[in-house]
Design a protein around this motif. Structure first.
Motif, PDB file in Angstrom:
ATOM      1  N   ARG A 104       0.839  -1.209   0.000  1.00 23.88           N
ATOM      2  CA  ARG A 104       0.000   0.000   0.000  1.00 23.88           C
ATOM      3  C   ARG A 104       0.874   1.260   0.000  1.00 23.88           C
ATOM      4  O   ARG A 104       0.665   2.191  -0.777  1.00 23.88           O
ATOM      5  CB  ARG A 104      -0.944  -0.030   1.206  1.00 23.88           C
ATOM      6  CG  ARG A 104      -1.938   1.091   1.256  1.00 23.88           C
ATOM      7  CD  ARG A 104      -2.968   0.919   2.379  1.00 23.88           C
ATOM      8  NE  ARG A 104      -2.400   0.496   3.655  1.00 23.88           N
ATOM      9  CZ  ARG A 104      -2.513  -0.727   4.178  1.00 23.88           C
ATOM     10  NH1 ARG A 104      -3.169  -1.672   3.540  1.00 23.88           N
ATOM     11  NH2 ARG A 104      -1.970  -1.012   5.346  1.00 23.88           N
ATOM     12  N   TYR A 105       1.884   1.270   0.850  1.00 29.45           N
ATOM     13  CA  TYR A 105       2.809   2.401   0.940  1.00 29.45           C
ATOM     14  C   TYR A 105       3.547   2.597  -0.389  1.00 29.45           C
ATOM     15  O   TYR A 105       3.629   3.714  -0.901  1.00 29.45           O
ATOM     16  CB  TYR A 105       3.807   2.149   2.068  1.00 29.45           C
ATOM     17  CG  TYR A 105       4.999   3.050   2.050  1.00 29.45           C
ATOM     18  CD1 TYR A 105       4.895   4.380   2.423  1.00 29.45           C
ATOM     19  CD2 TYR A 105       6.241   2.577   1.638  1.00 29.45           C
ATOM     20  CE1 TYR A 105       5.998   5.215   2.391  1.00 29.45           C
ATOM     21  CE2 TYR A 105       7.346   3.397   1.614  1.00 29.45           C
ATOM     22  CZ  TYR A 105       7.220   4.713   1.986  1.00 29.45           C
ATOM     23  OH  TYR A 105       8.304   5.538   1.949  1.00 29.45           O
ATOM     24  N   GLN A 107       2.757   1.663  -3.420  1.00 32.56           N
ATOM     25  CA  GLN A 107       1.856   2.124  -4.488  1.00 32.56           C
ATOM     26  C   GLN A 107       1.617   3.626  -4.371  1.00 32.56           C
ATOM     27  O   GLN A 107       1.680   4.353  -5.372  1.00 32.56           O
ATOM     28  CB  GLN A 107       0.524   1.376  -4.429  1.00 32.56           C
ATOM     29  CG  GLN A 107       0.623  -0.061  -4.878  1.00 32.56           C
ATOM     30  CD  GLN A 107      -0.634  -0.864  -4.578  1.00 32.56           C
ATOM     31  OE1 GLN A 107      -1.471  -0.485  -3.756  1.00 32.56           O
ATOM     32  NE2 GLN A 107      -0.763  -1.996  -5.254  1.00 32.56           N
ATOM     33  N   ARG A 108       1.364   4.098  -3.168  1.00 37.14           N
ATOM     34  CA  ARG A 108       1.115   5.533  -2.967  1.00 37.14           C
ATOM     35  C   ARG A 108       2.378   6.354  -3.224  1.00 37.14           C
ATOM     36  O   ARG A 108       2.311   7.450  -3.787  1.00 37.14           O
ATOM     37  CB  ARG A 108       0.578   5.773  -1.566  1.00 37.14           C
ATOM     38  CG  ARG A 108      -0.814   5.214  -1.386  1.00 37.14           C
ATOM     39  CD  ARG A 108      -1.281   5.299   0.027  1.00 37.14           C
ATOM     40  NE  ARG A 108      -2.626   4.730   0.155  1.00 37.14           N
ATOM     41  CZ  ARG A 108      -3.227   4.524   1.300  1.00 37.14           C
ATOM     42  NH1 ARG A 108      -2.623   4.825   2.437  1.00 37.14           N
ATOM     43  NH2 ARG A 108      -4.437   4.014   1.320  1.00 37.14           N
ATOM     44  N   HIS A 112       2.946   9.302  -6.104  1.00 32.79           N
ATOM     45  CA  HIS A 112       3.500  10.618  -5.767  1.00 32.79           C
ATOM     46  C   HIS A 112       4.703  10.947  -6.656  1.00 32.79           C
ATOM     47  O   HIS A 112       4.788  12.044  -7.226  1.00 32.79           O
ATOM     48  CB  HIS A 112       3.895  10.662  -4.281  1.00 32.79           C
ATOM     49  CG  HIS A 112       4.495  11.959  -3.881  1.00 32.79           C
ATOM     50  ND1 HIS A 112       3.740  13.066  -3.570  1.00 32.79           N
ATOM     51  CD2 HIS A 112       5.796  12.326  -3.736  1.00 32.79           C
ATOM     52  CE1 HIS A 112       4.544  14.065  -3.266  1.00 32.79           C
ATOM     53  NE2 HIS A 112       5.803  13.635  -3.354  1.00 32.79           N
ATOM     54  N   GLU A 168      -1.282  12.504   0.821  1.00 34.26           N
ATOM     55  CA  GLU A 168      -1.757  11.527  -0.173  1.00 34.26           C
ATOM     56  C   GLU A 168      -1.668  10.108   0.358  1.00 34.26           C
ATOM     57  O   GLU A 168      -1.841   9.144  -0.393  1.00 34.26           O
ATOM     58  CB  GLU A 168      -0.912  11.648  -1.448  1.00 34.26           C
ATOM     59  CG  GLU A 168      -0.990  13.016  -2.090  1.00 34.26           C
ATOM     60  CD  GLU A 168       0.064  13.212  -3.167  1.00 34.26           C
ATOM     61  OE1 GLU A 168      -0.312  13.680  -4.259  1.00 34.26           O
ATOM     62  OE2 GLU A 168       1.252  12.904  -2.915  1.00 34.26           O
ATOM     63  N   VAL A 170       1.111   8.737   1.773  1.00 34.21           N
ATOM     64  CA  VAL A 170       2.460   8.175   1.639  1.00 34.21           C
ATOM     65  C   VAL A 170       3.106   8.191   3.028  1.00 34.21           C
ATOM     66  O   VAL A 170       3.886   9.071   3.366  1.00 34.21           O
ATOM     67  CB  VAL A 170       3.313   8.956   0.622  1.00 34.21           C
ATOM     68  CG1 VAL A 170       4.694   8.320   0.489  1.00 34.21           C
ATOM     69  CG2 VAL A 170       2.623   9.004  -0.736  1.00 34.21           C
TER      70      VAL A 170
END
Length: 173
Positions: A104-105, A107-108, A112, A168, A170
């Motif tokens: 998840r991290y 991907q974000r 960015h 966002e 991150v």
């Protein structure tokens, strides 16, 4: 000039050469991974260290006339962009919970960094358009310098607006 490079449509982007490289981090717990990130993360052009960094340069070419002077209408600007991202060593050996949080991290974080790359590509397209409209080689160089500053500012503003992506999502852990 447009209020912000971010206001330009995606179609206003210059064709870019984008590469992604990684650096390896390790850890069995989220806290261990964060510690590893903090120790190994790359520095940006100012020397500040971040979990990921997008850097760039511009490949600028133009033709010359018979007297050797530049021909501004022939200029091409190609942004060469490098995104440096973390990679978790032996990710498949981590707990499901850690892997899910990491995925998840990551991907974000990638979204960015790709937005940074997009700002560069949009700015490069504007740089090329304005350089082609220059009346002389000297004006062409001044236009290039102006757009380089604008692109740098747009990326700095984006990081300021998002807290380097924190707004966002991150964030790890």
């Amino acid at each position: 000039m447009i209020a912000s490079l971010a206001d330009l449509p995606a179609s206003a982007s210059a064709p870019a050469q984008v590469s992604v490289t990684t650096y390896q981090v390790d850890g069995r717990t989220p806290r261990d991974v964060r510690r590893s990130l903090n120790q190994r993360r790359p520095a940006d052009a100012s020397g500040a260290r971040h979990d990921a960094v997008t850097s760039w340069r511009f490949q600028i070419d133009w033709s010359t006339d018979a007297s050797g002077d530049c021909v501004p209408t022939t200029v091409t600007v190609v942004p060469v962009i490098l995104i440096t991202m973390p990679s978790l060593k032996d990710e498949h050996r981590r707990t499901d919970r850690l892997r899910q949080a990491w995925t998840r991290y990551l991907q974000r974080l990638e979204v960015h960094e790709r937005r940074h790359a997009d700002l560069v590509a949009r700015g490069a397209a504007q740089m090329q358009t304005h350089m082609r409209a220059a009346s002389s080689c000297g004006d062409m160089v001044r236009v290039s310098d102006h757009w380089r500053s604008d692109i740098l500012k747009a990326n700095s503003d984006y990081d300021a607006r998002t807290g380097h992506g924190r707004s966002e999502g991150v964030i790890f852990p």
